[in-house]
Design a protein around this motif. Sequence first.
Motif, PDB file in Angstrom:
ATOM      1  N   ALA A 192      -0.493   2.106  -5.461  1.00 56.32           N
ATOM      2  CA  ALA A 192      -1.315   1.044  -4.879  1.00 56.32           C
ATOM      3  C   ALA A 192      -2.088   1.591  -3.685  1.00 56.32           C
ATOM      4  N   LEU A 193      -3.399   1.315  -3.662  1.00 56.38           N
ATOM      5  CA  LEU A 193      -4.246   1.741  -2.547  1.00 56.38           C
ATOM      6  C   LEU A 193      -4.293   0.692  -1.442  1.00 56.38           C
ATOM      7  N   SER A 194      -3.803  -0.495  -1.747  1.00 62.65           N
ATOM      8  CA  SER A 194      -3.737  -1.586  -0.772  1.00 62.65           C
ATOM      9  C   SER A 194      -2.641  -2.525  -1.250  1.00 62.65           C
ATOM     10  N   GLU A 195      -2.364  -3.571  -0.481  1.00 64.29           N
ATOM     11  CA  GLU A 195      -1.433  -4.582  -0.989  1.00 64.29           C
ATOM     12  C   GLU A 195      -1.996  -5.133  -2.292  1.00 64.29           C
ATOM     13  N   THR A 196      -1.215  -5.073  -3.341  1.00 65.18           N
ATOM     14  CA  THR A 196      -1.722  -5.359  -4.677  1.00 65.18           C
ATOM     15  C   THR A 196      -0.792  -6.308  -5.419  1.00 65.18           C
ATOM     16  N   VAL A 197      -1.418  -7.236  -6.138  1.00 67.60           N
ATOM     17  CA  VAL A 197      -0.678  -8.150  -7.010  1.00 67.60           C
ATOM     18  C   VAL A 197      -1.055  -7.828  -8.444  1.00 67.60           C
TER      19      VAL A 197
ATOM     20  N   VAL B 244      -4.400  -6.001 -13.006  1.00 65.25           N
ATOM     21  CA  VAL B 244      -4.519  -6.158 -11.556  1.00 65.25           C
ATOM     22  C   VAL B 244      -5.124  -7.521 -11.231  1.00 65.25           C
ATOM     23  N   VAL B 245      -4.408  -8.319 -10.465  1.00 69.26           N
ATOM     24  CA  VAL B 245      -4.895  -9.625 -10.023  1.00 69.26           C
ATOM     25  C   VAL B 245      -5.706  -9.459  -8.740  1.00 69.26           C
ATOM     26  N   SER B 246      -5.177  -8.706  -7.790  1.00 71.40           N
ATOM     27  CA  SER B 246      -5.882  -8.417  -6.542  1.00 71.40           C
ATOM     28  C   SER B 246      -5.400  -7.073  -6.030  1.00 71.40           C
ATOM     29  N   GLY B 247      -6.255  -6.415  -5.239  1.00 69.86           N
ATOM     30  CA  GLY B 247      -5.903  -5.101  -4.722  1.00 69.86           C
ATOM     31  C   GLY B 247      -6.480  -3.981  -5.572  1.00 69.86           C
ATOM     32  N   GLN B 248      -5.938  -2.783  -5.395  1.00 74.88           N
ATOM     33  CA  GLN B 248      -6.424  -1.602  -6.112  1.00 74.88           C
ATOM     34  C   GLN B 248      -5.277  -0.654  -6.417  1.00 74.88           C
ATOM     35  N   VAL B 249      -5.384   0.007  -7.553  1.00 73.73           N
ATOM     36  CA  VAL B 249      -4.393   1.002  -7.964  1.00 73.73           C
ATOM     37  C   VAL B 249      -5.131   2.274  -8.364  1.00 73.73           C
ATOM     38  N   LYS B 250      -4.634   3.410  -7.902  1.00 73.81           N
ATOM     39  CA  LYS B 250      -5.225   4.680  -8.354  1.00 73.81           C
ATOM     40  C   LYS B 250      -4.312   5.318  -9.390  1.00 73.81           C
TER      41      LYS B 250
ATOM     42  N   ARG C 211       0.852  -1.197   0.000  1.00 78.64           N
ATOM     43  CA  ARG C 211       0.000   0.000   0.000  1.00 78.64           C
ATOM     44  C   ARG C 211       0.884   1.243   0.000  1.00 78.64           C
ATOM     45  N   GLY C 212       0.561   2.179  -0.882  1.00 76.67           N
ATOM     46  CA  GLY C 212       1.319   3.418  -0.976  1.00 76.67           C
ATOM     47  C   GLY C 212       2.501   3.360  -1.917  1.00 76.67           C
ATOM     48  N   GLU C 213       2.830   2.169  -2.412  1.00 71.21           N
ATOM     49  CA  GLU C 213       3.960   2.048  -3.333  1.00 71.21           C
ATOM     50  C   GLU C 213       3.558   2.553  -4.722  1.00 71.21           C
ATOM     51  N   VAL C 214       4.469   3.293  -5.347  1.00 75.54           N
ATOM     52  CA  VAL C 214       4.205   3.885  -6.660  1.00 75.54           C
ATOM     53  C   VAL C 214       4.755   2.963  -7.744  1.00 75.54           C
ATOM     54  N   LEU C 215       3.882   2.599  -8.692  1.00 78.71           N
ATOM     55  CA  LEU C 215       4.287   1.745  -9.808  1.00 78.71           C
ATOM     56  C   LEU C 215       5.072   2.525 -10.849  1.00 78.71           C
ATOM     57  N   PHE C 216       4.583   3.709 -11.155  1.00 80.10           N
ATOM     58  CA  PHE C 216       5.303   4.600 -12.058  1.00 80.10           C
ATOM     59  C   PHE C 216       4.900   6.030 -11.764  1.00 80.10           C
ATOM     60  N   GLN C 217       5.780   6.940 -12.113  1.00 85.68           N
ATOM     61  CA  GLN C 217       5.526   8.357 -11.910  1.00 85.68           C
ATOM     62  C   GLN C 217       5.071   9.003 -13.210  1.00 85.68           C
TER      63      GLN C 217
END
Length: 227
Positions: A103-108, A58-64, A41-47
Amino acid sequence: MPNTTPLDIPSLLRRIPLFSELSEADIQLVARYTRERQVARGEVLFQRGDLPHGFYFVVSGQVKLAFSSSQGTEKVVEIIGPMQSFGEAVMFMNHPYPVFAEALSETVLVHVGQAVVSELIDQDSTFARKLLAGMAIRLHGLIQDVETYSLRSSTQRVIGYLLQVADNDAPCEIALPTSKQVIASRLNLTPETLSRIFHDLSNAGLITVQGKRVSLHDPVRLSRYNA
């Protein structure tokens, strides 16, 4: 806790609408260019400004997907949930990402490389048409968002969101999928406005809010409510 069991990448790829009609050989080809990512949670995938090298599923979790203004305020463009993909259009434009992804939560997720998608386009016109159709649906959804923000009142936006999450005409309780701050940004509202609307709807006997849980007492009546 992170998932230590490796994903069955080929089986997962078959669940992505874009790949649903690929042959087994093509699925295995895509799998070789696909990598699993687990993010906290809180990790940035890309800027914003990074160059894309593929797209995500997205397999599980949420991304904003969001961007920040020069004043430091944040606007959430889209919330991506399980079994949804993002990044396809930017991948082909060879332009930097116009938003950042967090990531808004732990995400796979899985990341599918650009090279294999380009190869499939070159060899299969049906695949290319499906890719275009998927991007057109995403564009149509964004246009609907603009229409909603322009023509609907703040209260109507919140009601529409609650009914969309509930997807049910009967009284029910829903769990808000993310924080109220993120939901407010997604609906182009301030957090204070969202709280006021929740308060007004509660006073009208239409909903009860307890933390992230919202009871919809009469969804049909709620849909007709006009503050």
